[in-house]
Design a protein around this motif. Sequence first.
Motif, short mmCIF file in Angstrom:
data_model
loop_
_atom_site.label_atom_id
_atom_site.label_comp_id
_atom_site.label_asym_id
_atom_site.label_seq_id
_atom_site.Cartn_x
_atom_site.Cartn_y
_atom_site.Cartn_z
N CYS A 1 34.49 21.53 41.90
CA CYS A 1 35.55 22.38 42.44
C CYS A 1 34.93 23.72 42.83
O CYS A 1 34.47 24.47 41.96
N CYS B 1 37.33 27.00 41.37
CA CYS B 1 37.26 27.54 40.01
C CYS B 1 35.90 27.28 39.36
O CYS B 1 35.64 27.74 38.25
N HIS C 1 41.83 21.17 36.83
CA HIS C 1 41.95 22.49 36.21
C HIS C 1 42.79 23.44 37.05
O HIS C 1 43.67 24.12 36.54
N CYS C 2 42.52 23.47 38.38
CA CYS C 2 43.21 24.45 39.23
C CYS C 2 43.99 23.83 40.37
O CYS C 2 44.74 24.53 41.06
N SER D 1 34.67 24.40 38.29
CA SER D 1 34.63 23.30 37.33
C SER D 1 33.77 22.15 37.86
O SER D 1 33.75 21.86 39.05
N CYS E 1 41.16 19.10 41.78
CA CYS E 1 40.68 19.61 40.50
C CYS E 1 41.81 19.55 39.46
O CYS E 1 42.91 20.06 39.70
ZN ZN Z 1 39.21 23.94 40.15
#
Ligand code: ZN
Length: 178
Positions: free
Chosen positions: A26, A29, A6-7, A31, A4
């Motif tokens: 994901c 999180c 994002h995380c 996403s 991911c």
């Molecule tokens: Zn994530």
Amino acid sequence: MNFCSHCGQPVRFAIPDMDNRPRYLCDHCGSIHYQNPRLITGTLPVAPDDRILLCRRAIEPRLGYWTLPAGFMENGETVVAGALRETLEEAQVKAHNPVLLSMISLPEFDQVHIFYRVDMPDFHYDVTPESSAVELFEIDALPWDQIAFRTVTATLEHFLAVRDQEVPAVLTGAIEPR
Ligand code: ZN
């Protein structure tokens, strides 16, 4: 995609709820990483004597082949601004008077190519890091067997077919896989 953006946790490829095609998901999180086609925007520059400007590619893919100045649209700009920016970056031409000429989908490559006919204010152009040569061609002397991309060939052919039209018809359609 494995992780991911994002995380940083691993993602899985599956169809989300309320959707109909697989995405990178994901579970950590929540996403959903959508991937959509990219837009390539460019120009067909016409010099004051009606010659056409082409660039010889200094980079892969299709190194050494001739193309129209074009490139990936950037976030935060319009399609036409991107076309004019690419024309400056690849050929050092400050083009103006853009008129939409072609919009061609390439589902095989997840791209859409859009070209504008533009006027060159003068005969100023130059090589750039992306173009090993920049030249003006008479319309009956275009290097048809050395054109880099099928959308460029289609756009040049279309230009020749409609160049007497004050507001040219727009070429639309798709180039299917070979
Ligand atoms: Zn994530």
